[in-house]
Scaffold this motif. Structure first.
Motif, PDB file in Angstrom:
ATOM      1  N   ILE A  75     -13.650 -46.443 -18.139  1.00 31.22           N
ATOM      2  CA  ILE A  75     -13.724 -47.434 -17.050  1.00 31.22           C
ATOM      3  C   ILE A  75     -15.087 -47.497 -16.369  1.00 31.22           C
ATOM      4  O   ILE A  75     -15.388 -48.476 -15.688  1.00 31.22           O
ATOM      5  N   ARG A  76     -15.922 -46.489 -16.506  1.00 30.45           N
ATOM      6  CA  ARG A  76     -17.196 -46.454 -15.784  1.00 30.45           C
ATOM      7  C   ARG A  76     -18.168 -47.484 -16.338  1.00 30.45           C
ATOM      8  O   ARG A  76     -18.577 -47.419 -17.493  1.00 30.45           O
ATOM      9  N   THR A  77     -18.519 -48.468 -15.535  1.00 28.48           N
ATOM     10  CA  THR A  77     -19.465 -49.493 -15.959  1.00 28.48           C
ATOM     11  C   THR A  77     -20.898 -49.017 -15.735  1.00 28.48           C
ATOM     12  O   THR A  77     -21.154 -48.063 -14.991  1.00 28.48           O
ATOM     13  N   VAL A  78     -21.821 -49.700 -16.376  1.00 31.60           N
ATOM     14  CA  VAL A  78     -23.229 -49.358 -16.205  1.00 31.60           C
ATOM     15  C   VAL A  78     -23.653 -49.558 -14.742  1.00 31.60           C
ATOM     16  O   VAL A  78     -24.394 -48.753 -14.183  1.00 31.60           O
ATOM     17  N   HIS A  79     -23.149 -50.629 -14.137  1.00 32.53           N
ATOM     18  CA  HIS A  79     -23.482 -50.906 -12.733  1.00 32.53           C
ATOM     19  C   HIS A  79     -23.044 -49.752 -11.836  1.00 32.53           C
ATOM     20  O   HIS A  79     -23.817 -49.276 -10.989  1.00 32.53           O
ATOM     21  N   GLU A  80     -21.819 -49.287 -12.019  1.00 30.19           N
ATOM     22  CA  GLU A  80     -21.303 -48.187 -11.201  1.00 30.19           C
ATOM     23  C   GLU A  80     -22.052 -46.886 -11.478  1.00 30.19           C
ATOM     24  O   GLU A  80     -22.374 -46.126 -10.548  1.00 30.19           O
ATOM     25  N   ALA A  81     -22.352 -46.630 -12.754  1.00 29.88           N
ATOM     26  CA  ALA A  81     -22.965 -45.360 -13.127  1.00 29.88           C
ATOM     27  C   ALA A  81     -24.392 -45.228 -12.609  1.00 29.88           C
ATOM     28  O   ALA A  81     -24.821 -44.133 -12.203  1.00 29.88           O
ATOM     29  N   LEU A  82     -25.131 -46.343 -12.613  1.00 24.04           N
ATOM     30  CA  LEU A  82     -26.529 -46.279 -12.190  1.00 24.04           C
ATOM     31  C   LEU A  82     -26.688 -46.368 -10.678  1.00 24.04           C
ATOM     32  O   LEU A  82     -27.782 -46.075 -10.158  1.00 24.04           O
ATOM     33  N   LEU A  83     -25.655 -46.760  -9.976  1.00 23.75           N
ATOM     34  CA  LEU A  83     -25.718 -46.839  -8.520  1.00 23.75           C
ATOM     35  C   LEU A  83     -25.794 -45.430  -7.946  1.00 23.75           C
ATOM     36  O   LEU A  83     -24.841 -44.659  -8.020  1.00 23.75           O
ATOM     37  N   ASN A  84     -26.961 -45.086  -7.418  1.00 25.20           N
ATOM     38  CA  ASN A  84     -27.203 -43.751  -6.861  1.00 25.20           C
ATOM     39  C   ASN A  84     -26.958 -42.639  -7.897  1.00 25.20           C
ATOM     40  O   ASN A  84     -26.510 -41.538  -7.544  1.00 25.20           O
ATOM     41  N   ASN A  85     -27.230 -42.978  -9.177  1.00 18.90           N
ATOM     42  CA  ASN A  85     -27.050 -41.989 -10.262  1.00 18.90           C
ATOM     43  C   ASN A  85     -25.651 -41.376 -10.256  1.00 18.90           C
ATOM     44  O   ASN A  85     -25.478 -40.165 -10.458  1.00 18.90           O
ATOM     45  N   CYS A 109     -34.123 -41.279 -21.032  1.00 21.69           N
ATOM     46  CA  CYS A 109     -33.789 -42.619 -21.539  1.00 21.69           C
ATOM     47  C   CYS A 109     -33.515 -43.594 -20.404  1.00 21.69           C
ATOM     48  O   CYS A 109     -33.819 -44.795 -20.516  1.00 21.69           O
ATOM     49  N   LEU A 110     -32.952 -43.094 -19.316  1.00 26.96           N
ATOM     50  CA  LEU A 110     -32.587 -43.963 -18.194  1.00 26.96           C
ATOM     51  C   LEU A 110     -33.732 -44.202 -17.219  1.00 26.96           C
ATOM     52  O   LEU A 110     -33.657 -45.120 -16.392  1.00 26.96           O
ATOM     53  N   SER A 111     -34.756 -43.375 -17.324  1.00 24.58           N
ATOM     54  CA  SER A 111     -35.873 -43.535 -16.378  1.00 24.58           C
ATOM     55  C   SER A 111     -36.548 -44.887 -16.589  1.00 24.58           C
ATOM     56  O   SER A 111     -36.893 -45.278 -17.698  1.00 24.58           O
ATOM     57  N   GLY A 112     -36.713 -45.608 -15.517  1.00 23.03           N
ATOM     58  CA  GLY A 112     -37.340 -46.920 -15.579  1.00 23.03           C
ATOM     59  C   GLY A 112     -36.401 -48.048 -15.937  1.00 23.03           C
ATOM     60  O   GLY A 112     -36.796 -49.227 -15.940  1.00 23.03           O
ATOM     61  N   PHE A 113     -35.123 -47.723 -16.267  1.00 21.95           N
ATOM     62  CA  PHE A 113     -34.166 -48.782 -16.604  1.00 21.95           C
ATOM     63  C   PHE A 113     -33.722 -49.496 -15.328  1.00 21.95           C
ATOM     64  O   PHE A 113     -33.371 -48.866 -14.344  1.00 21.95           O
ATOM     65  N   GLU A 114     -33.741 -50.817 -15.340  1.00 21.94           N
ATOM     66  CA  GLU A 114     -33.389 -51.598 -14.155  1.00 21.94           C
ATOM     67  C   GLU A 114     -32.307 -52.615 -14.484  1.00 21.94           C
ATOM     68  O   GLU A 114     -32.288 -53.200 -15.565  1.00 21.94           O
ATOM     69  N   LEU A 115     -31.417 -52.832 -13.524  1.00 19.76           N
ATOM     70  CA  LEU A 115     -30.399 -53.870 -13.644  1.00 19.76           C
ATOM     71  C   LEU A 115     -30.939 -55.180 -13.101  1.00 19.76           C
ATOM     72  O   LEU A 115     -31.859 -55.199 -12.271  1.00 19.76           O
TER      73      LEU A 115
END
Length: 316
Positions: A75-85, A109-115
Motif C-alpha cells: 500500500i505504500r505509495t511513492v508520495h507517502e514514502a518520500l514525504l519526510n523519508n 538512489c533516492l538522493s536528488g529524486f523529486e516529485l
C-alpha cells in the motif's frame, strides 16, 4: 491482468480500492512488465513497482525489501514514502550487514529524486508497442523466451483424428515408449525392432529406418503415384522425411500426402503394438489392408486431401 491494469491506470473506477482476486502467476507476470514513470507518486507503489531506474526496490535492495512487512509493501505509495523519508520507518526486523548495505544503496538512489505534484504518474505495459495493456500483448508476453516447435503445422494442422495428431506430437518430442526409452528406465523391452528384428528400436527407426516400414511406405504411396517420395535407406528422421516429402508437392496433393503420412505412421505404431502385446507376427499384407480400411474411414469423416488423392487415382 486487465483488472490490475485498470486498477493502476484508472482511479475513477469505484472498485479500484478493493482487493482484486487475481491468480498469483498473473500478478507476478504483471508486476514484472509494468514500468512506472513517477510524477506526483500517488499511484505508484514505493516498494513493489518498477519505478526507480526502471526497477523495483525488491530488485535493487533485496535484503532490505525482505524485512519490509508485506502489508506495508502493498500500500505504500511513492508520495507517502518520500514525504519526510517515511520509507525509513517501514523498515522492521534485524539490521544485518546485507540490510545496511542495501539501505545505503537505496539512499544513494533516492538522493536528488523529486516529485512533480502537478504531473500524474504514467504506467507503461513494457511488452506492448504502445505501452498500453492489451490481451494480445499479454498473451504474446507469456511465451517470451519459449522455443518454437518447427513442425507445428505438419503435426497439428494436418487432417487426422486427434489421437493421431497427439501421437505425432509425441513422436516429435521422442516420447513414445519404444525400446530405447524403456531401456533408459530399466524396464523390460524388446532387444530389437519387433517389425524387422534387425536393429535396436527407436521411434525414428520404427517409422522410417526399419526395412519393414520402408516397404510399407513404398506400397502405401505407390497406390497414389507417390512412391518416389518413400523414405530411402540411410534416412534417420521421420519428421525430416515428412518435411522433405511435403515440400515436393503442392495444393491438395500436399494436404492429402500429410494426411496419408499421418495415417501411415499411426498404422505402423498400432501394428507394432499388436506384435509386442498380442504376439502377432509382422505382416505386410495385414498392415496395408489395415491402412486402406482406415483411409476410407478418414475420407468419410472429412479428410478432403485423402479424398482428392483417391479421386485423382480413379480419374487417372
Amino acid at each position: 491482468m486487465r483488472w490490475l491494469w485498470l486498477q493502476k491506470t484508472d482511479s475513477r473506477r469505484p472498485w479500484t480500492g478493493l482487493p482484486i482476486q487475481v491468480p498469483s502467476k498473473a500478478r507476478a507476470f504483471f508486476s514484472k512488465v509494468l514500468v512506472s514513470m513517477v510524477g506526483n507518486g500517488h499511484s505508484t507503489l514505493f516498494w513493489s513497482d518498477n519505478w526507480l531506474q526502471g526497477k523495483s526496490i525488491s530488485i535493487i535492495a533485496p535484503s532490505l525489501f525482505s524485512i519490509i512487512p508485506k502489508k506495508i509493501a502493498k500500500i505504500r505509495t511513492v508520495h507517502e514514502a518520500l514525504l519526510n523519508n517515511r520509507w525509513i520507518y517501514d523498515i522492521r526486523g534485524g539490521l544485518t550487514v546485507g540490510v545496511l548495505a542495501d539501505y545505503f544503496k537505496l539512499w544513494d538512489c533516492l538522493s536528488g529524486f523529486e516529485l512533480h505534484p502537478l504531473i500524474e504518474d504514467r504506467h507503461i505495459f513494457s511488452i506492448a508497442r504502445d505501452g498500453k495493456y492489451s490481451a494480445k500483448a499479454a498473451y504474446k508476453g507469456l511465451f517470451l523466451g519459449s522455443c518454437a516447435f518447427g513442425h507445428y503445422k505438419r503435426v497439428w494442422k494436418t487432417w487426422a483424428p486427434s489421437k493421431c495428431r497427439f501421437f505425432l506430437w509425441l513422436v516429435a518430442h521422442n516420447r513414445c515408449w519404444t525400446a530405447d526409452r524403456l531401456a533408459k528406465r530399466g524396464l523390460n523391452h524388446p532387444s530389437s525392432c519387433p517389425l524387422c528384428d534387425q536393429e535396436p528400436e527407436t521411434i525414428n527407426h520404427l517409422l522410417v529406418s526399419c526395412v519393414f516400414a520402408r516397404i510399407f511406405w513404398y506400397n502405401l504411396l505407390r497406390k497414389f503415384g507417390l512412391d518416389n517420395l518413400a523414405p530411402q535407406p540411410g534416412l534417420t528422421s521421420f519428421l525430416e522425411w515428412w518435411e522433405i516429402a511435403s515440400e515436393t508437392v503442392q495444393g491438395m496433393v500436399k494436404k492429402g500426402l500429410s494426411s496419408l503420412i499421418s495415417l501411415g505412421a499411426w498404422t505402423i505404431w498400432n501394428h507394432r503394438n499388436r506384435c509386442v502385446f498380442d504376439g502377432q507376427t509382422p505382416s505386410l499384407p495385414s498392415i496395408l489392408r489395415q491402412a486402406d480400411d482406415e483411409r476410407r474411414l478418414w475420407e468419410l469423416a472429412g479428410a478432403k486431401g485423402l479424398s482428392f488423392l483417391a479421386a485423382s487415382l480413379t480419374n487417372g
